[in-house]
Design an enzyme around this catalytic site. Structure first.
Site, short mmCIF file in Angstrom:
data_model
loop_
_atom_site.label_atom_id
_atom_site.label_comp_id
_atom_site.label_asym_id
_atom_site.label_seq_id
_atom_site.Cartn_x
_atom_site.Cartn_y
_atom_site.Cartn_z
N ASP A 103 0.80 -1.22 0.01
CA ASP A 103 -0.12 0.10 0.07
C ASP A 103 0.93 1.31 0.20
OD1 ASP A 103 0.73 -0.57 3.04
OD2 ASP A 103 -0.44 1.27 3.31
N ASP A 116 5.70 0.42 3.15
CA ASP A 116 5.99 -0.96 4.16
C ASP A 116 5.93 -2.04 3.04
OD1 ASP A 116 3.27 -0.76 3.68
OD2 ASP A 116 2.96 -0.68 6.00
#
Length: 543
Positions: free
Chosen positions: A102, A105
């Site tokens: 997303d 990360d």
């Protein structure tokens, strides 16, 4: 509806005192020479469109295709789903390879991923021809399909949807390239006993919208997506529940503060657009008031709060043949429209009193400090779509404090927001990474901030990544081209510091909302009249 919860993008709840000190030491002057050379140049929307679609290749998880253009990325997370079999030996291995990370990360969060695909698909539905004219249509479809292919695999049975892979807490303790991940890849699902109506509804919306996109080029695939969308909507509606209560691992990162009613209405409307089945429209009409679609007046549109988007989508159905002669349906749709126009007028600063969105001194929409550009991006998209809707129906927007607003003025405001993102701002900085001469160099992103796997194939460990790469003062070795970062604060100040994740981290849904807008603005050069003649910087100054 008011939300003050800071839960957007990467939620680094374990920031150390040392990191805080480093941020203060390395603060970069926020407002450099106002409106520098970059800010005075004519934006190249075609270039911005190309770069925005390239960004999604940087966020790919799984086995990368032969035509991968972002060459500093490599295969990653090739065993996603396997850990489920290890944790529960009697269970069958689930293939969850693929999809998108997303943000900066290495977790795959289903709710924001689905919203990203919905927005990309909506952009193609509205402005696919413009993308084709710019030579980017194929790349847009590839970006969508990378997500929908994953959703097909994650929807393993009618009432089971795998909605997350990876654990945000353990992931945030490590700074590793996705190619080196050593953190948990546990997968999480929603089902009949553990419902998740928000994520089921949003995934249904994404697949329904994508089915419209692929209807012409790949009808068999479009039909497959539509089947999944219908099953997911039925599942989310029949077994209602908030998904972050079933998937506790999502609660600290992407909790649904608005509930699931907006996602169910949103999904129903997209299914109606994809099928013209009256059942879905009836659902949106019958539940309009009970679910808040015709009652909530909001000032933001995001991966969490869908009301403004579904209200706008519903209002465009007023020209639909099925509602034209049905007074009851038209009355409800008119109520939807009034709420949609409240949102639009709030962003244009045309509402009475305090019912407007704050603008920074430089004219940027400002909602909150954490990843603020997601709201400016999504507002730009909805305003663009509605401007074209008004133009096609020969109407003007009516706002409580601004009288009637012409479509050209709305599109002019959109351009002011997009131009701000592209560098026409007090800092003279483009917040679309890789665009222009000056853009963020230290994006908060594990892969971009660490040596490319292809140039440094040796394993980079969890702590090693933090010690060597995360705290490095140098610019990132890899440019995250096309990413829209969190952006400046309420006074147009921006600190290009890797630890400053509220401003320097980018998310897929930031860029997804702008893809269609870039395509629309790129078309303007071919239009006979300039819709911005009536709109000038003095308009913003008067707001």
């Amino acid at each position: 509806m008011k939300k003050d919860v800071n839960h957007y993008c990467n939620h680094h709840q374990h920031r150390s005192i040392l990191s805080f000190i480093l941020i203060q030491i390395t603060i970069i002057a926020a407002v450099a020479a106002p409106f520098s050379d970059q800010s005075s140049s004519v934006p190249d929307y075609g270039d911005a469109l190309s770069k925005s679609l390239l960004y999604f290749e940087s966020q790919r998880s799984g086995r990368l295709p032969h035509g991968q253009r972002v060459n500093w990325r490599h295969h990653s997370a090739l065993l996603d789903g396997l850990e489920q079999g290890v944790r529960a030996p009697c269970s069958v291995f689930v293939d969850l390879v693929g999809g998108y990370y997303d943000a900066g990360d290495n977790v795959k969060f289903g709710l924001p991923m689905a919203f990203t695909i919905t927005m990309l698909s909506w952009g193609v539905i509205e402005y696919g021809d413009d993308m084709a004219a710019a030579g980017e249509y194929h790349h847009a479809l590839e970006a969508i399909k990378w997500g929908t292919d994953y959703f097909v695999k994650a929807h393993t049975s009618p009432n089971v949807l795998w909605v997350q892979v990876g654990d945000g807490d353990t992931d945030h303790y490590c700074w590793q390239r996705p190619e080196d991940m050593a953190t948990s890849r546990r997968a999480y699902k929603v089902d009949e006993k553990n419902p998740g109506s928000e994520v089921a509804g949003e995934t249904a919306a994404a697949m329904a919208a994508a089915s419209i996109v692929f209807r012409r080029t790949n009808p068999h695939y479009a039909h497959l997506l539509l089947q999944h969308a219908q099953q997911l909507f039925e599942f989310g509606d029949k077994y209602r529940g908030r998904y972050h209560e079933s998937v506790k691992a999502a609660k600290g990162f992407y909790p649904s503060t608005s509930g699931y009613n907006d996602e169910l209405l949103w999904a129903a409307l997209w299914l109606y657009k994809a099928t013209t089945n009256q059942t879905y429209l009836n659902y949106a009409l019958q539940n309009a008031h009970h679910f808040g679609g015709a009652t909530w007046a909001v000032k933001e549109f995001s991966w969490d709060i869908k009301y403004a988007g579904l209200q706008l989508l519903a209002s465009t159905l007023l020209r639909d043949e099925t509602t034209r002669h049905d007074n009851h349906s038209r009355n409800i749709l008119e109520t939807y429209r009034s709420k949609a126009e409240y949102y639009l007028c709030a962003n244009l600063n045309k509402n009475v009193g305090n019912d407007n969105v704050q603008l920074t001194p430089g004219g940027l929409i400002y909602i909150r400090q954490w990843n603020n550009l997601q709201y400016a991006s999504s507002a730009a998209f909805l305003l663009t779509v509605y401007s074209d809707h008004l133009r096609s129906t020969n109407r003007r927007l009516s706002c409580s404090a601004g009288g009637h607003v012409d479509p050209s003025e709305i599109l002019g405001f959109v351009r002011s927001q997009v131009d701000y993102v592209l560098g026409k701002n007090p800092a003279g900085t483009s917040y679309l990474v890789g665009y222009g001469k000056r853009y963020p160099q230290r994006v908060h992103h594990r892969g971009a901030s660490t040596a490319s796997y292809k140039s440094h194939e040796g394993f980079i460990g969890c702590v090693q990544g933090y010690d060597i790469w995360y705290r490095k003062r140098d610019p990132n070795p890899n440019v995250l081209v096309g990413a829209v970062v969190g952006g400046p604060d309420e006074k147009d100040r921006f600190r290009d510091v890797r630890e400053n994740h509220m401003q320097t981290e980018a998310c897929t849904y930031n860029t997804a909302a702008l893809v269609g807008v870039f395509a629309r603005l790129n078309r303007l050069e071919e239009e006979e009249d300039d819709p911005f003649d009536e709109y000038s910087s003095s308009t913003i100054a008067s707001m």
